[in-house]
Design a protein around this motif. Sequence first.
Motif, short mmCIF file in Angstrom:
data_model
loop_
_atom_site.label_atom_id
_atom_site.label_comp_id
_atom_site.label_asym_id
_atom_site.label_seq_id
_atom_site.Cartn_x
_atom_site.Cartn_y
_atom_site.Cartn_z
N GLY A 1 11.60 -2.11 -11.85
CA GLY A 1 12.24 -2.16 -13.05
C GLY A 1 13.34 -3.31 -13.28
N ALA A 2 13.21 -4.21 -12.18
CA ALA A 2 13.95 -5.77 -12.03
C ALA A 2 13.33 -6.51 -13.04
CB ALA A 2 14.60 -5.78 -11.13
N TYR A 3 12.92 -6.91 -13.97
CA TYR A 3 13.14 -7.62 -14.97
C TYR A 3 12.92 -8.92 -14.73
CZ TYR A 3 10.47 -3.00 -16.15
OH TYR A 3 9.61 -1.95 -16.46
N GLU A 4 14.90 -9.44 -14.72
CA GLU A 4 14.97 -10.74 -14.65
C GLU A 4 14.15 -11.15 -13.52
OE1 GLU A 4 16.07 -13.62 -16.04
OE2 GLU A 4 15.96 -12.37 -17.64
N GLN A 5 14.61 -10.41 -12.51
CA GLN A 5 14.44 -10.79 -10.77
C GLN A 5 12.85 -11.40 -10.23
OE1 GLN A 5 16.34 -8.72 -11.70
NE2 GLN A 5 17.90 -7.77 -9.82
N ALA A 6 12.52 -10.80 -11.93
CA ALA A 6 10.12 -10.56 -10.98
C ALA A 6 10.18 -12.15 -12.07
CB ALA A 6 10.29 -9.33 -11.49
N ARG A 7 10.84 -12.49 -13.51
CA ARG A 7 10.40 -13.58 -13.69
C ARG A 7 11.04 -14.48 -13.09
NH1 ARG A 7 13.22 -11.91 -18.23
NH2 ARG A 7 11.35 -10.84 -19.13
N ALA B 1 0.85 -1.36 -0.06
CA ALA B 1 -0.15 -0.12 0.02
C ALA B 1 0.48 1.60 -0.06
CB ALA B 1 -0.93 0.11 1.15
N PHE B 2 1.51 1.72 0.84
CA PHE B 2 3.13 2.24 0.73
C PHE B 2 3.84 2.38 -0.39
CE2 PHE B 2 1.47 2.94 5.14
CZ PHE B 2 1.07 3.74 5.05
N GLU B 3 3.83 0.74 -1.21
CA GLU B 3 4.44 1.37 -2.14
C GLU B 3 6.16 1.42 -1.67
OE1 GLU B 3 3.67 3.68 -5.63
OE2 GLU B 3 1.54 3.82 -5.52
N ASN B 4 6.77 0.08 -0.95
CA ASN B 4 7.39 0.32 -0.42
C ASN B 4 8.69 -1.40 -0.93
OD1 ASN B 4 10.55 -0.49 1.21
ND2 ASN B 4 9.35 1.06 2.93
N TRP B 5 9.17 -0.86 -1.91
CA TRP B 5 8.88 -2.70 -2.28
C TRP B 5 10.48 -2.86 -1.58
CZ3 TRP B 5 5.17 -3.03 -5.02
CH2 TRP B 5 4.43 -2.11 -5.13
N LEU C 1 4.06 -14.07 -5.50
CA LEU C 1 4.37 -13.32 -5.98
C LEU C 1 4.53 -11.70 -5.20
CD1 LEU C 1 1.18 -12.20 -8.14
CD2 LEU C 1 0.25 -12.54 -6.37
N MET C 2 4.50 -11.03 -4.44
CA MET C 2 4.63 -10.11 -3.73
C MET C 2 6.27 -9.78 -4.36
SD MET C 2 1.98 -8.91 -2.39
CE MET C 2 0.67 -8.91 -2.14
N GLY C 3 6.93 -10.70 -4.28
CA GLY C 3 8.36 -10.33 -4.35
C GLY C 3 8.46 -10.23 -5.81
N GLY C 4 7.73 -10.72 -6.53
CA GLY C 4 7.88 -10.68 -8.32
C GLY C 4 7.59 -9.47 -8.28
N MET C 5 5.67 -8.52 -7.77
CA MET C 5 5.65 -7.94 -7.76
C MET C 5 6.72 -6.76 -7.35
SD MET C 5 2.22 -5.94 -6.05
CE MET C 5 1.24 -6.70 -6.31
N ALA C 6 7.35 -6.75 -6.46
CA ALA C 6 8.33 -5.46 -5.88
C ALA C 6 9.14 -5.65 -7.14
CB ALA C 6 8.69 -6.56 -4.82
N HIS C 7 9.70 -6.41 -7.51
CA HIS C 7 10.80 -6.39 -8.75
C HIS C 7 10.74 -5.82 -9.64
CE1 HIS C 7 13.62 -8.88 -6.74
NE2 HIS C 7 13.27 -9.27 -6.63
N GLN C 8 9.22 -5.98 -10.15
CA GLN C 8 8.82 -5.83 -11.61
C GLN C 8 9.16 -3.57 -11.33
OE1 GLN C 8 5.21 -6.82 -13.27
NE2 GLN C 8 4.02 -5.52 -13.32
N ASN C 9 8.02 -3.47 -10.39
CA ASN C 9 8.08 -2.15 -9.58
C ASN C 9 9.45 -1.53 -9.60
OD1 ASN C 9 5.07 -0.98 -9.58
ND2 ASN C 9 4.85 -3.21 -8.98
#
Length: 283
Positions: A86-92, A23-27, A76-84
Amino acid sequence: MRTSILKSLKPDIIVEMLEMAVAFENWKKVIETADILYQCVQSIYEEWQYHKAMKLPIPHVNLERPLVYYFGLSHLMGGMAHQNQGAYEQARECIYKYAELGWMEDLKEEDNQVVEEFRFLAKTNLYAVDILSGSIELVEEYVAFLQDNLEEILPGLNTILQAALMYHLDVENILHTFAEQIDEFGSYEDAENVSYYYSYCYHLALCYRKYDRLQDAVGLTMQAMHLANQSGNDRNFKKCTALFESLREWATAEQINEYRQMLMQCLDEYETDKHFIVKSINE
């Protein structure tokens, strides 16, 4: 983290912490908390498997959801944070982990339903990560996927708008395709969809500013500001304020007046909260 500490943690409490960090976008905090959730449920699973192998009674753990859900949510949450970030490989990498949760033993029908839900989320989120990381040739296929899965249209359009800003895509035809669904976005009331709708308005405003549709950009910025204020997201409200100021000369007198009223309302709320806190301390 030590096993003794992990055993004292409650997965559902960690989920609440995760939701607050999102909610606080504290990735950074999302990634840290998602890892703690994974370690916690992994510890529970290993203990269950040990007791099963030793033919001992399985320890009871009070969980609101099947254990497999917490495994999936941590990734899922870890992937969302990495995506936000810009760490797309970690998100993948995170997506691949919750794409297939069937490795767990003794899954019941309820568990398998959760596995299928995460498998579906992995499919849609992999589209998002691939497109955002530059595979724009997938946009057409993604649009077809969204047409078959209407509940994914709002987050899906967010992905497409972000890609449009990054890779200079023309999305007018796509927006026209989903015009009927877009008209319904403003009726959503749950927190998740309000957050997605804010992001949709904000990113579309950025697109319109980029392509000199400046009056349209102002209107969407005002809508995004209302949504940020509604959800109490100060960070997003500040972003909208900055965007509005960059577009101020194209705003109507009515929009400027509405903007000022929103700012004054925020100031009044701040002063009221401050007075309440001071009063509580003095009492």
